[in-house]
Design a protein around this motif. Structure first.
Motif: not given
Length: 192
Positions: A127-155
């Motif tokens: 995680s420290a290596a990812f953060e140092k190299n600006r590799l960031l998680e995309v982890m939406p929370q339940a209820g967040d608006k679906l963003d087609p630029n960051k999320h892929q809805a499979v169902a």
């Protein structure tokens, strides 16, 4: 007839005066043929100065052209090196993670607690290596608006939530700085 003779006599001095003037002018021109008029030496000086300035400008142009070529060549080398060694920083951050995994495999007697502790420490390093190299998680929370630029809805599933919102996250996504590396895989709420 006498009038004609008078006219001829009166024209003779005029012709003699005109001839004398022409002769003097020719002699004056011939006498000065070896000496340039005053304006000609000024023109030669201006020509010499202009030729010197032209040579100086040509030299400056050639130097500027060579400098521009050197800058272009160095820039190409820098781009080539950047492509070649683009992951160097990330690789440096990942080497300790690999070292930790290899050391964990060398331990002969392992308990569930020691394995769990080793995995947690390795995950922190990762995680420290990812953060140092600006590799960031995309982890939406339940209820967040679906963003087609960051999320892929499979169902799309029935839900009490507003339509087109995230219901569950099946897999995290990742971004490198502002660029999407992998979208988060999610299920979305169906319209009511």
């Amino acid at each position: 007839m006498q009038d004609q003779e008078n006219q001829e006599v009166s024209q003779q001095p005029e012709l003699d005066t005109a001839a004398a003037a022409a002769t003097e002018a020719a002699q004056a021109g011939a006498g000065q043929a070896g000496v340039p008029p005053a304006g000609e030496s000024d023109l030669e000086a201006q020509l010499s100065a202009t030729e010197a300035k032209l040579a100086e400008m040509h030299d400056a142009f050639m130097r500027a052209k060579a400098d521009a070529e050197n800058i272009r060549r160095r820039a190409q080398e820098d781009v080539s090196k950047a492509h070649k060694f683009a992951i160097e920083s990330f690789a440096e951050a990942m080497v300790p993670v690999r070292d930790s995994l290899e050391m964990a495999l060398k331990v002969e007697v392992q308990t569930v607690e020691s394995i769990r502790e080793g995995v947690e420490m390795t995950l922190k390093q990762l995680s420290a290596a990812f953060e140092k190299n600006r590799l960031l998680e995309v982890m939406p929370q339940a209820g967040d608006k679906l963003d087609p630029n960051k999320h892929q809805a499979v169902a799309v599933v029935p839900s009490e939530q507003e339509a087109n919102t995230v219901v569950t996250v099946l897999q995290k996504g990742y971004m490198i700085a502002d660029r999407l590396l992998r979208p988060a895989i999610v299920t979305a709420a169906a319209p009511k």
